[in-house]
Design an enzyme around this catalytic site. Structure first.
Site, PDB file in Angstrom:
ATOM      1  N   GLY A  98       4.858  -1.228   2.608  1.00 39.81           N
ATOM      2  CA  GLY A  98       4.103  -0.008   2.388  1.00 39.81           C
ATOM      3  C   GLY A  98       4.980   1.227   2.284  1.00 39.81           C
ATOM      4  N   HIS A 109       0.819  -1.214   0.000  1.00 37.11           N
ATOM      5  CA  HIS A 109       0.000   0.000   0.000  1.00 37.11           C
ATOM      6  C   HIS A 109       0.852   1.264   0.000  1.00 37.11           C
ATOM      7  CE1 HIS A 109       0.790   0.761   4.321  1.00 37.11           C
ATOM      8  NE2 HIS A 109       0.708  -0.553   4.453  1.00 37.11           N
ATOM      9  N   ASP A 110       0.392   2.253  -0.744  1.00 36.82           N
ATOM     10  CA  ASP A 110       0.996   3.582  -0.809  1.00 36.82           C
ATOM     11  C   ASP A 110       2.377   3.605  -1.462  1.00 36.82           C
ATOM     12  OD1 ASP A 110      -1.140   5.052   0.758  1.00 36.82           O
ATOM     13  OD2 ASP A 110      -0.515   3.581   2.260  1.00 36.82           O
TER      14      ASP A 110
END
Length: 267
Positions: A139, A121-122
């Protein structure tokens, strides 16, 4: 003309471009956008608010766009954007962003994600990146253009990986990797410049020569801090594009730590 296999499930609301191919037993969620000539070979699941750029091919059992693997995620609407001309092989996983990371995971163009690689994520992944089998990004990782990750390598959250660098197989990256760097080891250590990559990217002999001298000044110097040596190299090799890129990366604001040739990580 679109080619949709009768066993595929395309939920209402999904947007499919021209000449999209969706193979057997694929599932496409209601907030997915597939660009022109995208191909889902078979058994691919694309979920969430996910967009996939033109001519990208995704191979069997890839899971794209399902919720982040982050316990802080509370169901907020976040996105995954994948660029054009990517190859996403078997069992690859890519997650959308989180509210705490800006809400967006983004992948550039012309990348190759080999089997079972992961984009957390991100993350922000540039163009022409290669993740070999089982390479994983935690992440919030930032990956610049033309980076190569060896098989079974792993990058800790919040790290930056500079352009044209190469990460050896079985290497765990805990700190930022400089542009043009070559790192290897169970805990990554800097082992010089990625000279093969520089030559493949058509850097001139003079540019490579300047980078080698700047690298020596910065990482083998015995006076001042790393930042001070980087600032001095920036002045010494003013006008050398590669050296400027390297020193810009090192002189970024904030409390960053970098993979170095010595034990530990200098900041």
């Amino acid at each position: 003309m679109q080619e949709i296999h009768p066993t595929a499930v395309i939920e209402a609301g999904a947007v499919l471009g021209e000449d999209v191919k969706v193979g057997p037993f694929c599932m496409v969620g209601p907030n997915v956008v597939l660009g022109d000539n995208v191909e889902l070979v078979s058994h691919v699941v694309v979920a969430g608010h996910t967009s996939i750029g033109a001519r990208t091919r995704i191979f069997p059992f890839a899971s794209i766009g399902h919720q982040p693997q982050d316990l802080k995620y509370a169901g907020e609407e976040t996105r995954l954007e994948i660029g054009q001309d990517n190859q996403i092989r078997e069992h690859v996983t890519m997650n959308p962003g989180t509210a705490g990371g800006g809400g967006l995971t983004k992948v550039g163009d012309q990348c190759l994600f080999m089997a079972s690689s992961h984009v957390g994520h991100d993350c922000k992944v540039g163009n022409n990146a290669i993740l070999a089998n089982n390479a994983t990004l935690a992440g919030h990782v930032e990956v610049e253009d033309f980076v190569i990750f060896g098989g079974l390598s792993a990058v800790r959250q919040w790290c930056r990986i500079g352009a044209h660098s190469i990460i050896g197989g079985l290497t765990g990256v805990e700190f930022d990797v400089i542009p043009f760097g070559s790192v290897i080891g169970d805990r990554a250590r800097l082992h010089g410049l990625n000279l093969i990559g520089l030559k493949r990217r058509n850097y001139s002999r003079d540019e490579i020569h300047a980078l080698r001298h700047a690298y020596k000044d910065i990482f083998e110097g015995d006076t001042g801090t790393l930042r001070e040596r980087a600032a001095k190299a920036r002045e010494t090799y003013e006008g050398r594009e590669g050296v400027q890129q390297l020193t810009d990366f090192l002189l970024v604001e904030g409390d960053r730590r970098f993979c170095t040739p010595r034990k530990g990580a200098e900041g």
